[in-house]
Enzyme design. Structure first.
Site, short mmCIF file in Angstrom:
data_model
loop_
_atom_site.label_atom_id
_atom_site.label_comp_id
_atom_site.label_asym_id
_atom_site.label_seq_id
_atom_site.Cartn_x
_atom_site.Cartn_y
_atom_site.Cartn_z
N LEU A 126 0.85 -1.19 0.00
CA LEU A 126 0.00 0.00 0.00
C LEU A 126 0.88 1.24 0.00
CD1 LEU A 126 -2.68 -1.01 2.63
CD2 LEU A 126 -2.84 -1.12 0.15
N SER A 127 0.57 2.17 -0.87
CA SER A 127 1.34 3.39 -0.99
C SER A 127 0.42 4.58 -0.76
CB SER A 127 2.00 3.47 -2.36
OG SER A 127 2.84 4.60 -2.46
N LYS A 137 0.96 10.69 -2.37
CA LYS A 137 2.12 11.60 -2.34
C LYS A 137 3.26 11.07 -3.21
CE LYS A 137 0.17 14.43 0.30
NZ LYS A 137 -0.53 15.48 -0.41
N LYS A 154 8.57 7.60 -0.58
CA LYS A 154 7.45 6.72 -0.91
C LYS A 154 7.58 6.20 -2.35
CE LYS A 154 4.63 6.75 2.65
NZ LYS A 154 4.19 5.52 3.29
N ASN A 159 -5.04 9.82 0.48
CA ASN A 159 -5.27 10.01 1.90
C ASN A 159 -5.61 11.46 2.28
OD1 ASN A 159 -2.70 10.92 1.33
ND2 ASN A 159 -1.81 10.17 3.23
N SER A 169 -5.24 17.38 -2.19
CA SER A 169 -3.86 17.83 -1.98
C SER A 169 -3.07 17.57 -3.26
CB SER A 169 -3.23 17.10 -0.80
OG SER A 169 -3.12 15.73 -1.10
N ARG A 170 -1.92 18.17 -3.38
CA ARG A 170 -1.11 18.01 -4.57
C ARG A 170 -0.75 16.52 -4.71
NH1 ARG A 170 3.17 19.27 -8.05
NH2 ARG A 170 4.65 19.55 -8.16
N VAL A 209 -5.38 11.70 -6.12
CA VAL A 209 -6.10 11.14 -7.26
C VAL A 209 -7.57 11.59 -7.28
CG1 VAL A 209 -4.61 9.12 -7.44
CG2 VAL A 209 -6.62 9.02 -5.99
#
Length: 90
Positions: free
Chosen positions: A31-32, A35, A47, A75, A79-80, A83
């Site tokens: 799981l990633s 970011k 990451k 998550n 945010s930049r 997705v």
């Protein structure tokens, strides 16, 4: 373990890959975070590096049924690198 892989993250990833292959595991999933998709800081870069190292397990497992995959999750909404904006356009 090959010579020169005494410790650290690389050694841990290689050990996990080799253990999975030796045990006959068919699918290994990491799981990633979103970011890693477009890193702008050290957190995202590490990451992304971990993702790439994990996927490299497929090179070691080429002659075996074991396959390594990475799944990224969003998550932090909007945010930049998130997705979420991509899915909103669909």
């Amino acid at each position: 373990m090959p010579p020169g892989f005494g410790g650290g993250i690389l050694a841990a990833l290689l050990a996990a890959a080799m253990s999975s292959i030796d045990s006959g595991v068919k699918k290994v999933l990491a799981l990633s975070t979103d970011k890693a998709s477009s890193p702008i800081n050290l957190y995202g870069a590490t990451k992304l590096t971990a993702d790439k190292l994990f996927i490299t397990g497929n090179h070691y497992a080429a002659a075996y049924p074991t396959r390594f995959s990475v799944v990224r999750y969003g998550n932090v909404m909007d945010s930049r690198g998130s997705v979420i904006p991509f899915f909103r356009k669909l």
